[in-house]
Design a protein around this motif. Structure first.
Motif, short mmCIF file in Angstrom:
data_model
loop_
_atom_site.label_atom_id
_atom_site.label_comp_id
_atom_site.label_asym_id
_atom_site.label_seq_id
_atom_site.Cartn_x
_atom_site.Cartn_y
_atom_site.Cartn_z
N HIS A 1 0.88 -1.16 0.03
CA HIS A 1 -0.03 -0.05 0.05
C HIS A 1 0.85 1.35 -0.02
N GLU A 2 0.26 2.27 -0.74
CA GLU A 2 1.08 3.54 -0.69
C GLU A 2 1.38 4.24 0.72
N ARG A 3 2.30 4.62 0.82
CA ARG A 3 2.80 5.21 2.34
C ARG A 3 2.82 6.66 1.97
N HIS A 4 1.81 7.56 2.83
CA HIS A 4 2.07 8.72 2.58
C HIS A 4 2.24 9.35 4.16
N TYR A 5 3.52 9.38 4.59
CA TYR A 5 3.72 9.73 5.80
C TYR A 5 3.34 11.31 6.30
N GLY A 6 2.44 11.24 7.39
CA GLY A 6 2.21 12.47 7.87
C GLY A 6 3.42 13.65 7.98
N PHE A 7 3.22 14.97 7.42
CA PHE A 7 4.30 15.85 7.63
C PHE A 7 5.47 15.49 6.98
N ARG A 8 5.87 14.30 6.43
CA ARG A 8 7.01 13.91 5.55
C ARG A 8 7.41 14.94 4.60
N TRP A 9 6.38 15.29 3.74
CA TRP A 9 6.23 16.07 2.52
C TRP A 9 6.96 17.46 2.93
N PHE A 10 6.58 18.12 3.90
CA PHE A 10 7.04 19.39 4.63
C PHE A 10 8.55 19.08 4.83
N ALA A 11 8.71 18.22 5.56
CA ALA A 11 10.09 18.25 6.00
C ALA A 11 11.19 17.86 4.75
N GLY B 1 10.30 18.51 1.55
CA GLY B 1 10.19 19.50 0.42
C GLY B 1 9.71 19.01 -0.78
N TYR B 2 8.50 18.24 -0.63
CA TYR B 2 7.80 17.94 -1.97
C TYR B 2 6.19 18.22 -1.69
N PRO B 3 5.79 18.21 -2.87
CA PRO B 3 4.17 18.57 -2.72
C PRO B 3 3.56 17.53 -1.85
N CYS B 4 2.63 18.19 -0.88
CA CYS B 4 1.92 17.27 0.19
C CYS B 4 1.10 16.21 -0.54
N ASP B 5 1.36 14.96 -0.16
CA ASP B 5 1.00 13.85 -0.72
C ASP B 5 0.01 12.96 0.14
N THR B 6 -0.12 13.63 1.31
CA THR B 6 -1.27 12.93 2.26
C THR B 6 -2.66 13.13 1.85
N ASN C 1 -6.64 14.57 2.55
CA ASN C 1 -7.22 15.66 3.32
C ASN C 1 -5.91 17.08 3.20
N HIS C 2 -5.40 17.31 2.19
CA HIS C 2 -4.88 18.54 2.21
C HIS C 2 -5.27 19.67 1.65
N LYS C 3 -4.50 20.92 1.53
CA LYS C 3 -5.05 21.87 0.96
C LYS C 3 -3.98 22.31 -0.26
N ASN C 4 -4.71 23.13 -1.44
CA ASN C 4 -3.78 23.14 -2.52
C ASN C 4 -2.40 23.86 -2.04
N PHE C 5 -2.50 24.79 -1.09
CA PHE C 5 -1.02 25.50 -0.96
C PHE C 5 0.11 24.36 -0.24
N GLN C 6 -0.66 23.25 0.36
CA GLN C 6 0.44 22.41 1.00
C GLN C 6 1.30 21.73 -0.28
N GLU C 7 0.39 21.64 -1.67
CA GLU C 7 1.09 21.25 -2.69
C GLU C 7 2.21 21.97 -3.12
N GLU C 8 2.31 23.20 -2.50
CA GLU C 8 3.42 24.04 -2.93
C GLU C 8 4.37 24.14 -1.86
N GLY C 9 4.18 23.10 -1.13
CA GLY C 9 5.26 23.12 0.11
C GLY C 9 5.02 23.87 1.35
N LYS C 10 3.80 24.41 1.28
CA LYS C 10 3.47 25.68 2.44
C LYS C 10 2.74 24.99 3.42
N LEU C 11 2.92 25.56 4.63
CA LEU C 11 1.83 25.10 5.61
C LEU C 11 0.70 25.92 5.67
#
Lengths: 157, 891, 289
Positions: free
Chosen positions: B626-636, B638-643, B645-655
């Motif tokens: 199964h695909e792993r999408h670790y919480g908050f790993r994308w931010f640490a 630096g890739y577009p959020c892949d978890t 229930n995210h927001k589009n700005f998280q796909e830009e690496g932003k909180l």
């Protein structure tokens, strides 16, 4: 770090253009530029807002989008990139920006004329319902954002 | 002996129900047969971890049979004996609400009266004059949930909606978004796949205001019990911080810290002091991901405007924890891979329901940020969520607008409330009694930071006051603030008409003019998924608190008992009388509505309706790869959020903050609320407005903490089940009433002459509650611990704001919200005193006679309440029901 | 074939699932082997929670699921008349709800308090290990696997603290489970052979914290702590951890214990304690040599 001096027009233009070039999203607003790009030390003064507005108005591929809702700042004047969102795939990691490609609640038309309302856009999981006579009919439809169907969908504005 | 096995879910988890001859025989966990695919396997540290092949509900789930047949069931519609249907709504003896008895009424009489009153009031004052609200989770299932059947009815009818305050999340909802975003998750972070991360990497777990074996992942039962056993056996160190050495802590903690209530933010600052002065934090991460960190760091080390260094010694004075211990803790955290958080899912915890709750939440997030949040083994993850799941299987949760009969696509037509007036739940009594109320914020505010600052006034411009209250499910006497004011509200003639719709005769039912008996979800059809909260502004994907994804066809085990009916039936029948019956039901039966949820989800692709309803549940397999999408790993990283229930700005690496980074000086607060004294742009420890630094402490020196309960849930289980009244950590049954246990430190008990098992009175200027004392070293000395959420409310003088013997300690809590612009409740900032109780004790629960009267009216040979509790009344009840069933079966 | 239940008290988190499902099964329902359990007053399985420690600095709790041990040589059987109590071939001990009328001696005889007196019916009552369910071929037949039939308490435990199985089968899960733990008989059953086996019940702990000199405000990490029982000649050695804490579990009861704390560069500290009960001995402040 000192507060950004927006009256320094050349520096401001440089910052704003580089921000807009790097931005994958379709819309932008003045506050977001102040906070995300210009260092954001406190609330922008009206002179700062005017200065940024002037620079935005000069951008050839951005048009006035009127007041749009915004979850962080509340509704405020915004601008839209004429060519739509860009860079919906991140170069470095190859990951899809699925929410940039498809907005939840928006409607998209397929080449065969069918209209879908997007209900869910997360990770690689895109869902919608077919819109028939204004109703969300039938089962929940799964669309892979990298599929041909997804690539052929056009937003109905 | 005709046996059938059906299934259901309740707030305690999924259950299998065995029914024999029309009566429920037993309630068990759902144990899987071979048809269920293999469970997930997590590989970590040379071992393999996999869950048991069954659901692990909490003990309260196993009381469901007993709740169906319990002594306090409302069996028939009831009308207050001295209620008078005056044409102008006045002179209705409202001052007797709470003490009056009831008479039995037929459904027609009761519903006709309700409809007449609705029409009269709407004609006199407009649709806005009716208000209604529910308990938090009356009954599980997508059809019956409050945002579904209840919402559809009231929105169609038009009413003043009552906004819920984010009661379990206050400090996180109003505070944390200003530090790191996540307003769409009520200030809580994302725990996706973090169970695997934790098992593989974590060395230290910081359980701050967290009792996972009590709060059980919310609605996830005991699923994560085993996970924490695994971590423990791997040698992970558990550090618990709680003024009460709680039930998880006492078995599992390697170290327990008991800070003085309200001082946790000070502990955060002292820890930060050690990290900053000793360089024990991730400087690169902060340089890259933090905004204005240096200004906050200056404040911590004593260069801020207050010129106070937040040294461990300073921390010791505030919290009571020795400076040396604080340093050791800070160093352990700063030098090992540490995960943890507050409360279940990391953004809960009693600590955030205090005067300083927002500041603690923000500081806690800041601490995790300083340690490189999102890197392997370093995250906010409190050990009760984050199991592997197939994110690509979609079935709705209760907060999903896509999964509510109030909205399309489940309904053909979405119900829209035309009324633009609102009330705010914690202070509904103030609004009704004062005729005026103002507040900020839209309640849950998942839709945006801007919603926190929406201004509200009651009555709204152009609107009339509320004169009718329809209360549904549960009782606020044990959960809201300063709850004696609900008594005063109910007695007010402002409320011309009060309806209560509930399964059991709970604390607020006895204030109603008309009582409508609802049935349990074992007596009606529904459908739901285990712990799935949906994506509608709660905390999505809460089903990762479970080891399995379990979708259940909540089949009817038995027909509704006595004259009770499903909530849906009640609403449909009132709607019919009000002229929108067809619109409400859209011609569907309850079973047909259930099928809509199957149809409009992935369930349809996985299993046919016939197979699903026959088997009773569906468990989507979790693929091995199964695909792993670790919480908050994308931010640490630096890739577009892949978890999910995210927001589009998280796909830009932003909180979700203004800058997109962790804000150590909050730009959103400088923008929205720069003068807020309670929630300042730099989060700081401030002494509580009802704490040991306040004037009140001279007279009322004890802190009361009333956390989410161990032996109850949303007030619904303790009241109906005598079996658990004899659990020594829960209650003590004396003279016909189950008294709540209150915990007192031995030193303070000795000072007051209180011994183990003594009756004690907890009191302050707002009221008093009689409890039974448990003397224990498990509380911080200045703290009295007594669980909140008591479902048993027994005022010694019914209908008056008198001493309660049921254990509703919320009577003592302040009605004051955290701050002018922070509309959160702070029940854990309560000051009170305690003394030995030497007064008289009543010989029953003070309401049983009211129920007995109406029960005998319906069935003269039925058992009395006392017989059902103590004698053979339960068997008598069952045999009467069985006889009726067999009669019906014969024809 | 001997049915048994193994109880790991270390794993038990006192969640009360076993407690509640037993009530669910037996309260208000009479069966072949028992009259109904009354709604209140009897606990055919109970969780006995006992707080341990005399200081907030270190407190623990012992959680013992307490049910009938289904002894090999039951004291209740010995105290009964007229075949009121019998032990089945599979080891389950049953009190006949009719034959046992009036025999309160059966209640008194049980050394662990697992038998209860029903005032109204005048009979002793206790756990039946859900014998009726185990005997019934129809019970849980729909699951298709007879191994899934277990006593209710075992089935409901979420933490693998209760295991059911055949004690005569050396390869059974229950025997593996027992082998992995420390068998600790309930008080009153020492030396007895029982079908219900308790594991890992703690004895007594002593604990403390060592700090460097007061003025430093620091814990002492890695101080050596040596406990000696002169009477039994046992020695336990440990070190303080990153919190400066030390703790020794499993000490023999009611013994005087000498404690010696050493740390390079500091005076040795000698303390003493008695293991009459669990103690947090001291917060010790070292003094430089």
């Amino acid at each position: 770090m000192p507060r950004f001096q927006t009256k320094n027009t050349a520096a401001l233009e440089s910052e704003v253009t580089s921000y807009l070039n790097a931005l994958p999203a379709e819309t932008v607003n003045i506050y977001q530029i102040w906070y995300e790009k210009l260092g954001a030390y406190g609330v922008p003064a009206s002179a700062d807002i005017e200065a940024i507005k002037t620079v935005l108005a000069k951008q050839p591929d951005w048009e006035d989008a009127g007041v749009l809702p915004n979850e962080k700042y509340g509704p405020l004047p915004s601008y839209r990139r004429i060519t739509g969102p860009k860079d919906t795939v991140d170069e470095k990691s190859g990951r899809i920006r699925v929410q940039h490609m498809f907005k939840v609640g928006s409607r998209y038309q397929a080449p065969d004329g069918k209209v879908y309302q997007i209900a869910l856009a997360e990770v690689y999981n895109l869902r919608g319902f077919e819109v028939v006579d204004g109703h969300l009919d039938g089962p929940m439809i799964k669309i892979n954002p990298t599929s041909d169907l997804a690539k052929s969908l056009v937003e109905i504005k | 002996m005709a046996e059938k096995v059906t299934h259901s879910i309740c707030v305690g988890g999924p259950i299998a129900i065995h029914t024999e001859n029309g009566t429920i025989r037993r309630v068990r966990p759902i144990v899987f047969d071979d048809s269920v695919a293999k469970g997930w396997v997590i590989k970590a540290r040379g071992k393999e971890f996999t869950p048991d092949r069954k659901t692990s509900p909490a003990f309260i789930a196993f009381t469901e049979k007993n709740r169906a047949y319990s002594y306090d069931r409302i069996r028939y519609p009831m009308i207050r004996e001295d209620f008078v249907e005056t044409p102008d709504g006045k002179n209705r003896n409202t001052e007797n609400r709470g003490k009056s008895g009831y008479r039995r009424a037929s459904w027609d009489e009761a519903l006709d009266l309700v409809a007449r009153e609705v029409k009269r009031l709407q004609a006199a004052y407009g649709k806005e004059t009716i208000t209604a609200c529910t308990g938090s989770h009356h009954s599980w299932g997508l059809l019956g949930y409050k945002l579904s059947a209840f919402a559809r009815f009231f929105r169609m009818m038009g009413y003043t909606a009552i906004m819920d305050n984010p009661d379990s999340w206050e400090g996180f909802t109003w505070g944390a978004p200003h530090t790191y975003g996540y307003y769409w998750r009520l200030g809580g972070t994302e725990a996706f796949d973090l169970l695997e991360d934790g098992l593989q990497n974590v060395e230290t777990m910081v359980m701050w205001s967290h009792d996972p074996d009590t709060t059980r992942g919310g609605y996830a039962g005991n699923e994560s019990c085993l996970w924490r056993q695994w971590l423990d056996k791997l040698g992970v160190q558990f550090i618990y911080i709680d003024p009460f050495n709680n039930f998880s802590s006492i078995k599992q903690a390697d170290k327990w810290f008991g800070p003085r209530p309200g001082t946790d933010a000070a502990l955060c600052e002292a820890i930060a002091y050690v990290w900053i002065t000793e360089g024990l934090y991730d400087k690169d991460y902060i340089a890259k991901h933090a905004h204005r960190f240096d200004e906050w760091a200056d404040y911590i080390i004593g260069n801020g405007t207050d010129r106070i260094a937040k040294t461990p010694k300073w921390g010791e004075i505030e919290t009571g924890i020795p400076a040396a211990d604080i340093k050791a803790f800070a160093r352990r955290w700063g030098t090992t891979k540490t995960m943890g958080g507050s409360g279940l899912r990391g953004g809960f915890g009693g600590v955030c329901r205090t005067a300083n709750g927002t500041e603690f939440a923000r500081l806690m997030v800041q601490l995790f940020a300083m340690q490189g949040m999102g890197k392997p083994g370093s995250n906010i993850w409190s050990g009760s969520t984050g199991a592997p799941m197939d994110y690509n299987f979609w079935f709705g949760g209760y907060s999903d607008p896509l999964s509510q009969i109030a909205n399309a696509p489940i309904a053909d037509k979405t119900a829209v409330n035309p009324v633009k007036q609102f009330l705010y739940r914690p202070n509904v009594p103030d609004a009704i009694l004062d005729g005026h109320y103002e507040w900020y914020g839209n309640g849950f505010c998942g839709g945006g930071i801007d919603l926190e600052f929406v201004e509200h006034i009651y009555p709204e411009v152009g609107c009339n006051k509320v004169h009718m209250f329809w209360r549904y499910g549960g009782t606020f006497m044990g959960t809201m603030l300063d709850t004696n004011k609900w008594v005063r509200m109910y007695k007010s003639p402002e409320l011309e008409f009060v309806v209560n719709q509930d399964i059991h005769f709970h604390g607020e039912a006895r204030f109603a003019d008309v009582i409508l008996p609802a049935c349990t979800n074992l007596e009606r059809y529904d459908i739901g998924e285990y712990c799935n909260s949906g994506n509608g502004g709660y905390q999505s994907h809460s089903q990762t608190g479970c080891s399995w994804q379990v979708v259940v066809f909540q089949d009817k085990a038995i027909e509704p008992l006595w004259e009770s009916q499903s909530d849906y039936w009640i609403f449909a029948n009132v709607a019919e009388r009000l002229g929108f019956g067809a619109e409400y039901t859209e011609g569907r039966t309850e079973l047909e509505w259930c099928k809509r949820f199957w149809e409009k989800s992935d369930l349809r692709d996985r299993v046919s309706w016939e197979d699903f309803t026959k088997k009773g549940y569906y468990i989507p397999p979790c693929p091995e790869d199964h695909e792993r999408h670790y919480g908050f790993r994308w931010f640490a990283e630096g890739y577009p959020c892949d978890t999910p229930n995210h927001k589009n700005f998280q796909e830009e690496g932003k909180l979700g903050t203004f800058t997109g980074k962790f804000e150590f000086v909050s730009e959103s607060l400088l923008y929205w609320a720069p003068d807020d004294e309670v929630r300042t742009p730099i989060a700081t420890y401030k002494p509580s407005w009802e704490g040991h630094h306040s004037i009140k402490a001279r007279k009322y020196p004890f802190h009361l903490i009333s956390p989410h309960p161990r032996f109850d849930y949303h007030t619904q289980h303790n009241s109906s089940t005598p079996w658990i009244w004899e659990i020594p950590e829960n209650r003590k049954y004396i003279n016909g009433n189950p008294y709540l246990i209150a915990r007192v430190h031995p030193t303070k008990a000795a000072e007051k002459g209180i011994k183990e098992g003594d009756m004690i009175e907890l009191f302050n200027e707002r009221g008093s509650v009689v409890c039974v004392a448990h003397i224990t070293y498990r509380v911080e000395p200045n703290t009295i611990h007594a669980y909140g959420s008591s479902g048993i409310y027994n005022p010694t003088i019914p209908g008056e704001t008198s001493t309660d013997i049921g254990g509703c300690v919320n009577v003592l809590s302040p009605g004051r919200l955290i701050g002018d612009k922070v509309p959160g409740m702070a029940p854990n900032s309560t000051l009170m005193d305690v003394r030995k109780y030497e007064g008289e004790l009543p010989d029953s629960q003070l309401f049983e006679d009211k129920l007995d009267k109406v029960a005998f009216d319906g069935e003269s040979d039925t058992a009395s309440c006392k017989e059902i509790i103590e004698g053979h009344g339960f068997e008598k009840l069952q045999s009467l029901v069985r006889a009726k069933y067999q009669e019906g079966a014969r024809g | 074939m001997r049915y048994g239940i193994a109880v790991d008290t270390a794993k038990c988190m006192a969640c009360y699932c076993c407690f509640t499902v037993c009530k669910d099964e037996h309260c208000g329902f009479a069966g072949k082997y028992s009259a109904a359990q009354p709604m209140m007053g009897q606990f055919w399985i109970n969780i006995v929670e006992r707080e341990r420690g005399d200081s907030s600095r270190r407190t623990k709790v012992e959680t013992i699921p307490l049910l009938c041990s289904h002894c090999e040589d039951p004291a209740c059987l010995k105290a009964s008349r007229d075949g009121a109590v019998y032990k089945r071939e599979d080891g389950i001990v049953i009190i006949d709800p009719e034959k046992s009328k009036g025999q309160s001696a059966i209640v008194e005889a049980c050394p662990t308090g697992a038998v209860f007196w029903n005032e109204e019916l005048e009979i002793p009552q206790k756990c039946t290990m859900c014998a009726e369910l185990l005997d019934d071929p129809e019970y849980l037949a729909y699951l298709g696997d007879p191994k899934l039939k277990r006593p209710r308490c075992v089935e409901a435990c979420p933490n693998r603290a209760l295991i059911f199985g055949d004690l005569d089968d050396p390869d059974s899960d229950i025997n593996k489970f027992i082998a992995a733990g420390k068998v600790t008989p309930l008080s009153g059953l020492e030396g007895q052979k029982t079908n219900v086996v308790h594991l890992n019940i703690p004895t007594v702990f002593l604990a403390g914290t060592v700090y460097r000199p007061v003025a430093e405000e620091e814990v002492a990490i890695g101080a050596k702590v040596k406990l000696t029982s002169a009477e039994t000649e046992e020695v336990w050695e440990t070190e303080t951890n990153y919190f400066g804490d030390w703790e020794v579990e499993g000490l023999p009861k009611n013994k005087p214990i000498d404690i010696e704390i050493t740390f390079d560069g500091f005076e040795t500290v000698n303390l003493s304690a008695v293991t009459d009960t669990d103690h947090y001995v001291a917060q010790t402040y070292l003094e430089a040599k």
